[in-house]
Design a protein around this motif. Structure first.
Motif, PDB file in Angstrom:
ATOM      1  N   LEU A 190       0.839  -1.200   0.000  1.00  0.00           N
ATOM      2  CA  LEU A 190       0.000   0.000   0.000  1.00  0.00           C
ATOM      3  C   LEU A 190       0.879   1.256   0.000  1.00  0.00           C
ATOM      4  O   LEU A 190       0.599   2.244  -0.691  1.00  0.00           O
ATOM      5  CB  LEU A 190      -0.912   0.001   1.234  1.00  0.00           C
ATOM      6  N   SER A 191       1.957   1.199   0.769  1.00  0.00           N
ATOM      7  CA  SER A 191       2.862   2.355   0.876  1.00  0.00           C
ATOM      8  C   SER A 191       3.429   2.732  -0.480  1.00  0.00           C
ATOM      9  O   SER A 191       3.519   3.907  -0.828  1.00  0.00           O
ATOM     10  CB  SER A 191       4.019   2.051   1.829  1.00  0.00           C
ATOM     11  N   LYS A 192       3.797   1.721  -1.254  1.00  0.00           N
ATOM     12  CA  LYS A 192       4.378   1.977  -2.577  1.00  0.00           C
ATOM     13  C   LYS A 192       3.284   2.448  -3.551  1.00  0.00           C
ATOM     14  O   LYS A 192       3.433   3.430  -4.264  1.00  0.00           O
ATOM     15  CB  LYS A 192       5.023   0.674  -3.076  1.00  0.00           C
ATOM     16  N   ARG A 193       2.163   1.716  -3.516  1.00  0.00           N
ATOM     17  CA  ARG A 193       1.091   1.955  -4.491  1.00  0.00           C
ATOM     18  C   ARG A 193       0.448   3.330  -4.323  1.00  0.00           C
ATOM     19  O   ARG A 193       0.122   4.000  -5.290  1.00  0.00           O
ATOM     20  CB  ARG A 193       0.039   0.846  -4.302  1.00  0.00           C
ATOM     21  N   ARG A 194       0.284   3.748  -3.081  1.00  0.00           N
ATOM     22  CA  ARG A 194      -0.439   4.999  -2.830  1.00  0.00           C
ATOM     23  C   ARG A 194       0.487   6.181  -2.534  1.00  0.00           C
ATOM     24  O   ARG A 194       0.033   7.282  -2.261  1.00  0.00           O
ATOM     25  CB  ARG A 194      -1.418   4.818  -1.661  1.00  0.00           C
ATOM     26  N   GLY A 195       1.806   5.948  -2.525  1.00  0.00           N
ATOM     27  CA  GLY A 195       2.722   7.084  -2.380  1.00  0.00           C
ATOM     28  C   GLY A 195       3.069   7.454  -0.947  1.00  0.00           C
ATOM     29  O   GLY A 195       3.308   8.619  -0.650  1.00  0.00           O
ATOM     30  N   PHE A 196       3.080   6.454  -0.041  1.00  0.00           N
ATOM     31  CA  PHE A 196       3.557   6.738   1.318  1.00  0.00           C
ATOM     32  C   PHE A 196       5.089   6.652   1.355  1.00  0.00           C
ATOM     33  O   PHE A 196       5.763   7.607   1.690  1.00  0.00           O
ATOM     34  CB  PHE A 196       2.966   5.738   2.327  1.00  0.00           C
ATOM     35  N   VAL A 197       5.607   5.464   1.005  1.00  0.00           N
ATOM     36  CA  VAL A 197       7.051   5.241   1.111  1.00  0.00           C
ATOM     37  C   VAL A 197       7.537   4.470  -0.113  1.00  0.00           C
ATOM     38  O   VAL A 197       6.940   3.456  -0.489  1.00  0.00           O
ATOM     39  CB  VAL A 197       7.377   4.414   2.387  1.00  0.00           C
ATOM     40  N   PHE A 198       8.615   4.975  -0.729  1.00  0.00           N
ATOM     41  CA  PHE A 198       9.231   4.292  -1.874  1.00  0.00           C
ATOM     42  C   PHE A 198      10.633   3.830  -1.481  1.00  0.00           C
ATOM     43  O   PHE A 198      11.335   4.556  -0.772  1.00  0.00           O
ATOM     44  CB  PHE A 198       9.396   5.254  -3.060  1.00  0.00           C
ATOM     45  N   PRO A 199      11.064   2.675  -1.991  1.00  0.00           N
ATOM     46  CA  PRO A 199      12.469   2.317  -1.802  1.00  0.00           C
ATOM     47  C   PRO A 199      13.327   3.374  -2.492  1.00  0.00           C
ATOM     48  O   PRO A 199      13.024   3.784  -3.610  1.00  0.00           O
ATOM     49  CB  PRO A 199      12.597   0.961  -2.505  1.00  0.00           C
ATOM     50  N   SER A 200      14.376   3.829  -1.819  1.00  0.00           N
ATOM     51  CA  SER A 200      15.171   4.927  -2.367  1.00  0.00           C
ATOM     52  C   SER A 200      16.025   4.464  -3.546  1.00  0.00           C
ATOM     53  O   SER A 200      16.435   3.309  -3.597  1.00  0.00           O
ATOM     54  CB  SER A 200      16.078   5.493  -1.279  1.00  0.00           C
ATOM     55  N   ALA A 201      16.295   5.362  -4.462  1.00  0.00           N
ATOM     56  CA  ALA A 201      17.154   5.103  -5.631  1.00  0.00           C
ATOM     57  C   ALA A 201      16.691   3.866  -6.401  1.00  0.00           C
ATOM     58  O   ALA A 201      17.507   3.092  -6.911  1.00  0.00           O
ATOM     59  CB  ALA A 201      18.617   4.937  -5.206  1.00  0.00           C
ATOM     60  N   GLU A 202      15.362   3.691  -6.470  1.00  0.00           N
ATOM     61  CA  GLU A 202      14.818   2.465  -7.066  1.00  0.00           C
ATOM     62  C   GLU A 202      15.238   2.301  -8.531  1.00  0.00           C
ATOM     63  O   GLU A 202      15.518   1.189  -8.966  1.00  0.00           O
ATOM     64  CB  GLU A 202      13.300   2.495  -6.952  1.00  0.00           C
ATOM     65  N   ILE A 203      15.310   3.419  -9.275  1.00  0.00           N
ATOM     66  CA  ILE A 203      15.649   3.285 -10.701  1.00  0.00           C
ATOM     67  C   ILE A 203      17.094   2.829 -10.882  1.00  0.00           C
ATOM     68  O   ILE A 203      17.492   2.431 -11.964  1.00  0.00           O
ATOM     69  CB  ILE A 203      15.372   4.584 -11.508  1.00  0.00           C
ATOM     70  N   TYR A 204      17.889   2.889  -9.805  1.00  0.00           N
ATOM     71  CA  TYR A 204      19.264   2.358  -9.865  1.00  0.00           C
ATOM     72  C   TYR A 204      19.388   1.050  -9.086  1.00  0.00           C
ATOM     73  O   TYR A 204      20.467   0.703  -8.624  1.00  0.00           O
ATOM     74  CB  TYR A 204      20.257   3.398  -9.332  1.00  0.00           C
ATOM     75  N   GLY A 205      18.245   0.408  -8.847  1.00  0.00           N
ATOM     76  CA  GLY A 205      18.291  -0.883  -8.173  1.00  0.00           C
ATOM     77  C   GLY A 205      18.145  -0.787  -6.669  1.00  0.00           C
ATOM     78  O   GLY A 205      18.286  -1.774  -5.960  1.00  0.00           O
ATOM     79  N   GLY A 206      17.862   0.423  -6.155  1.00  0.00           N
ATOM     80  CA  GLY A 206      17.655   0.588  -4.707  1.00  0.00           C
ATOM     81  C   GLY A 206      18.968   0.835  -3.986  1.00  0.00           C
ATOM     82  O   GLY A 206      20.043   0.600  -4.532  1.00  0.00           O
ATOM     83  N   PHE A 207      18.877   1.346  -2.773  1.00  0.00           N
ATOM     84  CA  PHE A 207      20.084   1.608  -1.998  1.00  0.00           C
ATOM     85  C   PHE A 207      19.881   1.185  -0.552  1.00  0.00           C
ATOM     86  O   PHE A 207      19.343   1.930   0.274  1.00  0.00           O
ATOM     87  CB  PHE A 207      20.453   3.100  -2.077  1.00  0.00           C
ATOM     88  N   ARG A 208      20.269  -0.069  -0.260  1.00  0.00           N
ATOM     89  CA  ARG A 208      20.422  -0.587   1.096  1.00  0.00           C
ATOM     90  C   ARG A 208      19.548   0.024   2.189  1.00  0.00           C
ATOM     91  O   ARG A 208      20.009   0.874   2.958  1.00  0.00           O
ATOM     92  CB  ARG A 208      21.869  -0.399   1.519  1.00  0.00           C
ATOM     93  N   SER A 209      18.326  -0.417   2.269  1.00  0.00           N
ATOM     94  CA  SER A 209      17.451  -0.001   3.374  1.00  0.00           C
ATOM     95  C   SER A 209      17.329   1.506   3.541  1.00  0.00           C
ATOM     96  O   SER A 209      17.276   2.001   4.668  1.00  0.00           O
ATOM     97  CB  SER A 209      17.923  -0.605   4.696  1.00  0.00           C
TER      98      SER A 209
END
Ligand code: GAP
Length: 442
Positions: free
Chosen positions: A19-38
């Motif tokens: 829900l957080s991702k879908r509705r814009g609460f929390v996104f994994p950071s730097a996702e377009i670069y594969g994410g950045f460690r928690s």
């Protein structure tokens, strides 16, 4: 810190993360670069929820009191602060490496010190060595020892090093407190469980300075007050507990600590620690800096070093607890309705204004209603999709009220208010809209 007797409610956790991702609460950071460690980014809805958590804390800790003042201290700090505070020496985790699979573990989190949980190797661990959790950097263009700086691992030290500045400028006297909200950084070995443990996070801390003989009484006061804050904002008592620390758990500075704990899907976890820190911090900084950090009490003609009671909470972690506690699903006419039953003070949007149809005739009035509400309340405006789907979306965002402008509105100058939890609808004249909504959102 987990309680194995509690069922591992993975589904709830997954649902809230999705829900957080879908509705814009929390996104994994730097996702377009594969994410950045928690690390995580707070989206359009999450930034609002996090801000409301911090505002609710500030309101109860600063605005509603005359014995607490605020502060916003620097994040970059010289080693001298952390030398004095004990963090350079004591803020460490014991680490072991597996010689076979090369994985690294926190020794104090291993269930069996003879077996590697990664590869199953027997007696493959190195000796434990202490790993300091502070992020080190260099201030200025030269990477020399003289330029070393640290990102603060807690906001607390900002209050201690500014004790005299605040005392003199604010004319407060003990018992009084200094409150601060801000980012802290820890090079955690085992970040995880979504935003529960991250390397960059936000804290909400109060340092409350008291005459030494009043320390115990204030410690008990703050334990009770902080516990009640979570209840007042909607965490059910069944999911909250106070846990006094055992003697062997106490931090190097503390003579007594209790944690406010929340029942996370994996078990009980800390939201906040309330510590009786004695005169440790002011004495340490006075000794290391050579500055007097005490209080002269004119009434008794005596000088003393105040003791400190510290309620220290995590803003990002607390936001996650509010999300988990608020998440609910129910059957409505054969369909599952997902609803975030957030306290109105925490809800990211207080009201959504929804024109029934996209047709031009309704837009001017819908925009007028929005303009009436916006100076007072955080509002969303949504003209897309069928009205039922727009209600469901607002339910998932935790919006307490939807205001629908329909074709009758043009005739009777009234709108329909739909309440999130009961889904009940009432018709209210636009002229009475604010006076209807405001008391229900306090
Ligand atoms: N000044 C005392 C102090 O910092 P703490 O128990 O280490 O005490 C206070 O931190 C609160 O900060 C914790 O109860 C938790 O809510 C939050 N916190 C600590 N480390 C965190 C992390 N790595 N990620 C998210 N929140 C954290």
């Amino acid at each position: 810190m987990s309680d194995v007797s509690v069922p591992n409610d993975v589904t709830l956790m997954e649902k809230v993360v999705n829900l957080s991702k879908r509705r814009g609460f929390v996104f994994p950071s730097a996702e377009i670069y594969g994410g950045f460690r928690s690390t995580y980014d707070y989206g359009p809805i999450g930034v609002q929820l996090l801000r409301n958590v911090k505002d609710a804390w500030w309101r109860s800790m600063v605005q509603m009191r005359d014995d607490v003042v605020g502060l916003d201290a620097a994040i970059l700090s010289p080693p001298a602060i952390w030398e004095a505070s004990g963090h350079l020496k004591n803020f460490t985790d014991p680490l072991v490496d597996c010689r076979q699979c090369r994985e690294r573990f926190r020794e104090d989190q291993l269930e069996d010190l003879t077996t590697c949980p990664g590869c199953g190797g027997k007696d493959t661990f190195t000796e434990a060595r202490n790993f300091n959790l502070m992020f080190k950097t260099h201030a200025g263009p030269v990477e020399s020892d003289a330029a070393v700086a640290y990102l603060r691992p807690e906001t607390a030290q900002g209050m201690f090093i500014n004790f005299s500045n605040v005392l003199q400028s604010s004319r407060k006297k003990p018992p009084f407190g200094i409150a601060q909200i801000g980012k802290s950084f820890r090079n955690e070995i085992t970040p995880g469980n979504f935003v529960f443990r991250t390397r960059e996070f936000e804290q909400m801390e109060l340092e409350f300075f008291v005459p030494p003989e009043e320390a115990l009484q204030w410690y008990e006061y703050w334990c009770a007050t902080r516990y009640q804050w979570y209840i007042d904002l909607g965490i059910p008592e069944s999911k909250l507990r106070m846990r006094p620390h055992d003697a062997d758990e106490l931090s190097h500075y503390s003579s007594g600590t209790s944690d406010v704990e929340f029942l996370f899907p994996w078990g009980w976890g800390e939201l906040e620690g309330i510590a009786n820190r004695g005169d440790y911090d002011l004495t340490q900084h006075a000794t290391h800096s050579g500055e007097k950090l005490d209080y002269f009490d004119q009434a008794t003609n005596s000088r003393y070093v105040p003791h400190v009671i510290e309620p220290a909470a995590g803003a990002t972690r607390t936001m996650m607890a509010f999300l988990l506690a608020a998440y609910d699903e129910e059957e409505v006419r054969g369909e599952t309705r997902t609803v975030l039953r957030l306290h109105p003070r925490l809800a990211p949007y207080k009201v959504a204004v929804l024109p029934l149809s996209k047709k031009d005739d309704l837009m001017p009035m819908a925009r007028e209603v929005l303009g009436l509400l916006q100076p007072h309340l955080m509002c969303d405006f949504d003209e897309t999709q069928a009205i039922g789907r727009r209600y469901r979306r607002q339910d998932e965002l935790g919006t307490p009220f939807c205001v629908t402008v329909d074709f009758d509105s043009l005739e009777d100058q009234s709108v329909t208010i739909r309440e999130r939890d009961t889904m009940e609808q009432v018709r209210v004249p636009v002229a009475e809209l604010l006076s209807h909504l405001l008391p229900r959102l306090a």
